[in-house]
Design a protein around this motif. Sequence first.
Motif, PDB file in Angstrom:
ATOM      1  N   LEU A   1      -3.003  10.969  -5.863  1.00 24.58           N
ATOM      2  CA  LEU A   1      -1.963  10.043  -5.415  1.00 24.58           C
ATOM      3  C   LEU A   1      -0.795  10.793  -4.786  1.00 24.58           C
ATOM      4  O   LEU A   1      -0.224  10.352  -3.781  1.00 24.58           O
ATOM      5  N   SER A   2      -0.430  11.928  -5.373  1.00 24.64           N
ATOM      6  CA  SER A   2       0.654  12.738  -4.797  1.00 24.64           C
ATOM      7  C   SER A   2       0.297  13.188  -3.394  1.00 24.64           C
ATOM      8  O   SER A   2       1.123  13.153  -2.469  1.00 24.64           O
ATOM      9  N   GLN A   3      -0.957  13.611  -3.199  1.00 22.81           N
ATOM     10  CA  GLN A   3      -1.394  14.055  -1.883  1.00 22.81           C
ATOM     11  C   GLN A   3      -1.446  12.890  -0.894  1.00 22.81           C
ATOM     12  O   GLN A   3      -1.160  13.064   0.295  1.00 22.81           O
ATOM     13  N   ALA A   4      -1.815  11.714  -1.384  1.00 25.76           N
ATOM     14  CA  ALA A   4      -1.843  10.541  -0.502  1.00 25.76           C
ATOM     15  C   ALA A   4      -0.446  10.214   0.013  1.00 25.76           C
ATOM     16  O   ALA A   4      -0.258   9.905   1.193  1.00 25.76           O
ATOM     17  N   VAL A   5       0.541  10.277  -0.868  1.00 22.06           N
ATOM     18  CA  VAL A   5       1.926  10.018  -0.464  1.00 22.06           C
ATOM     19  C   VAL A   5       2.366  11.034   0.577  1.00 22.06           C
ATOM     20  O   VAL A   5       2.979  10.687   1.601  1.00 22.06           O
ATOM     21  N   GLU A   6       2.036  12.313   0.352  1.00 25.73           N
ATOM     22  CA  GLU A   6       2.462  13.370   1.269  1.00 25.73           C
ATOM     23  C   GLU A   6       1.819  13.212   2.640  1.00 25.73           C
ATOM     24  O   GLU A   6       2.491  13.306   3.677  1.00 25.73           O
TER      25      GLU A   6
ATOM     26  N   ALA B   1       2.546   8.373 -17.756  1.00 24.90           N
ATOM     27  CA  ALA B   1       2.935   9.278 -18.831  1.00 24.90           C
ATOM     28  C   ALA B   1       2.671  10.726 -18.432  1.00 24.90           C
ATOM     29  O   ALA B   1       3.379  11.644 -18.856  1.00 24.90           O
ATOM     30  N   HIS B   2       1.644  10.945 -17.596  1.00 25.56           N
ATOM     31  CA  HIS B   2       1.299  12.295 -17.130  1.00 25.56           C
ATOM     32  C   HIS B   2       1.068  12.264 -15.617  1.00 25.56           C
ATOM     33  O   HIS B   2      -0.065  12.321 -15.146  1.00 25.56           O
ATOM     34  N   PRO B   3       2.135  12.188 -14.833  1.00 30.25           N
ATOM     35  CA  PRO B   3       1.976  12.098 -13.373  1.00 30.25           C
ATOM     36  C   PRO B   3       1.282  13.311 -12.784  1.00 30.25           C
ATOM     37  O   PRO B   3       0.673  13.214 -11.711  1.00 30.25           O
ATOM     38  N   GLU B   4       1.346  14.440 -13.451  1.00 30.89           N
ATOM     39  CA  GLU B   4       0.695  15.638 -12.921  1.00 30.89           C
ATOM     40  C   GLU B   4      -0.822  15.488 -12.854  1.00 30.89           C
ATOM     41  O   GLU B   4      -1.503  16.214 -12.115  1.00 30.89           O
TER      42      GLU B   4
ATOM     43  N   ILE C   1       0.806  -1.220   0.000  1.00 30.54           N
ATOM     44  CA  ILE C   1       0.000   0.000   0.000  1.00 30.54           C
ATOM     45  C   ILE C   1       0.846   1.281   0.000  1.00 30.54           C
ATOM     46  O   ILE C   1       0.584   2.190  -0.791  1.00 30.54           O
ATOM     47  N   PRO C   2       1.882   1.422   0.828  1.00 35.51           N
ATOM     48  CA  PRO C   2       2.631   2.682   0.824  1.00 35.51           C
ATOM     49  C   PRO C   2       3.307   2.973  -0.518  1.00 35.51           C
ATOM     50  O   PRO C   2       3.535   4.128  -0.866  1.00 35.51           O
ATOM     51  N   LEU C   3       3.643   1.907  -1.261  1.00 37.31           N
ATOM     52  CA  LEU C   3       4.369   2.087  -2.515  1.00 37.31           C
ATOM     53  C   LEU C   3       3.462   2.180  -3.736  1.00 37.31           C
ATOM     54  O   LEU C   3       3.898   2.612  -4.795  1.00 37.31           O
ATOM     55  N   SER C   4       2.209   1.761  -3.602  1.00 38.30           N
ATOM     56  CA  SER C   4       1.339   1.663  -4.767  1.00 38.30           C
ATOM     57  C   SER C   4       1.219   2.984  -5.513  1.00 38.30           C
ATOM     58  O   SER C   4       1.355   3.040  -6.750  1.00 38.30           O
ATOM     59  N   SER C   5       0.975   4.067  -4.770  1.00 37.08           N
ATOM     60  CA  SER C   5       0.838   5.369  -5.421  1.00 37.08           C
ATOM     61  C   SER C   5       2.161   5.818  -6.026  1.00 37.08           C
ATOM     62  O   SER C   5       2.186   6.450  -7.094  1.00 37.08           O
ATOM     63  N   ARG C   6       3.262   5.490  -5.374  1.00 41.55           N
ATOM     64  CA  ARG C   6       4.580   5.852  -5.910  1.00 41.55           C
ATOM     65  C   ARG C   6       4.867   5.103  -7.218  1.00 41.55           C
ATOM     66  O   ARG C   6       5.431   5.667  -8.157  1.00 41.55           O
ATOM     67  N   TYR C   7       4.491   3.810  -7.274  1.00 37.21           N
ATOM     68  CA  TYR C   7       4.660   3.060  -8.518  1.00 37.21           C
ATOM     69  C   TYR C   7       3.889   3.723  -9.656  1.00 37.21           C
ATOM     70  O   TYR C   7       4.407   3.907 -10.764  1.00 37.21           O
ATOM     71  N   LEU C   8       2.630   4.079  -9.390  1.00 33.05           N
ATOM     72  CA  LEU C   8       1.807   4.675 -10.439  1.00 33.05           C
ATOM     73  C   LEU C   8       2.329   6.043 -10.860  1.00 33.05           C
ATOM     74  O   LEU C   8       2.328   6.378 -12.053  1.00 33.05           O
ATOM     75  N   LEU C   9       2.778   6.838  -9.907  1.00 32.02           N
ATOM     76  CA  LEU C   9       3.339   8.144 -10.243  1.00 32.02           C
ATOM     77  C   LEU C   9       4.621   8.001 -11.043  1.00 32.02           C
ATOM     78  O   LEU C   9       4.854   8.745 -12.006  1.00 32.02           O
ATOM     79  N   ARG C  10       5.449   7.034 -10.663  1.00 33.88           N
ATOM     80  CA  ARG C  10       6.730   6.833 -11.354  1.00 33.88           C
ATOM     81  C   ARG C  10       6.519   6.385 -12.799  1.00 33.88           C
ATOM     82  O   ARG C  10       7.257   6.800 -13.696  1.00 33.88           O
TER      83      ARG C  10
END
Length: 455
Positions: free
Chosen positions: A294-299, A286-289, A274-283
């Motif tokens: 997901l960025s807010q969830a990580v933060e 094609a358009h992480p922005e 779970i902690p890495l899932s959003s990071r995998y998708l952001l990484r």
Amino acid sequence: MTAGRERPSDTRFGGLSTPCSELVTGRRASCVWGLGYIGWSTVEALRAEDIRVLGYDVSTERVAALRHSEGPGLKVTDGREQALTDDIAVHFVCVPTERQAEPYSDALLDVFTSICRATAARPRSGTPPLVIIESTLTPGTVEQLLLPVAVDAGLVLGRDLLLALAPRRDWFLAEGYGLRDLDRVYGGVNDASATAAYEVLSLMCNTLHRARGHLEAELVKCVENSYRHLEITLANQLTLGYPHVDMVEVLRLAGTKWNIGTYHPSFGTGGYCIPLSSRYLLRGAAHPEELSLLSQAVETDTRMRSLVAESVADGPVVILGLAYKGGIKVATLSPTIRIAEELTRLGVPFSVHDPMYTDEEIEALLGAGTAAPDLATAIRGAATVLIVPDHPEFRGEPFLGLLTEERKSPLLILDNHGVLADHPSWPERVTYRRAGNPLWLDTPTANAPAEKDLV
């Protein structure tokens, strides 16, 4: 072999036996790369079907600890050359794809490169080996990293090597949530690879869902865990936004609606998934922005550890639990690790105790002097006790007795999972708060009542 289950038929691939038939007839063996929880459960599932297995791990200590399990049909080794012989029909790759809380592909790439080079070095004959990747991948890993390795080795996928993805989603501690029981998604880089993977996985799994291709199969695990990451993060944001409300109770009631899950605030997520899932998708996006949620969830997830540490900055602190989850000896991305780092930064004295870890293991992960060799003395001298994983041992002795002793100085207990939420009463100077209770991140007064008296 599991009673009542039929083996897949000895069908033919280009006039030759399939990887599955090579396994079930005993002509060739399987190899499991990585002998952690995922890898070892694959080993056990294969053994249950009378499949010969070679287990490989880079850790000589882990291999030595598993040597007692060897017997007919199973060998464990840290010698890579044994895992690369032509006796192996199927490679299961279960290596970590995380390092220091970030996606990490070096170990996976290293293993896959070794398999490709060994395969290319042998004359092309017989059944092509099948590689099934059980690790969670950053989207784009197959296209950008693995396929170029196969091409550089001179291999034609589908002819010289078969490649499929089948990330794991089972849970080791709950009956009915094992490898055989849960639905599993798989996908291949071509039809031949997917077909071969289906036959092999059918030996261990009752229900399989084929993805359209490897791109879809690569994304599924990340997406399903990111759904949970967002929901857990929302629970934490709600308790921060409404600090005087018992958000545990609100979320329990919200979860009674038929299409809503029940989540609760916490010190933050932990473990491999779970902690890495959003990071995998952001990484891999094609358009992480476009993935701002997901960025807010990580933060927010990262911030929760700091908030917990700052709320107990008066110290000293005893942390009960190094594992990220109760009953499982895995500290990967455990909230304890980040909380310990923050307490160190703040200059707050603390110690850690976990019934599943030795003092030496705790100090190897957190630093010298962090273990609590004398638990009773540490708790009696503490201002705060943090209960992080829901180890069942924490409900019994000596923990409960030490936490419920009459005290001359106040003690705050912050309970991440509500392990002791049902305890009927606490001494006058002991304040108990479960994550999500009213004011759970506020410092209590010297004679603060138990949290149940606040609501």
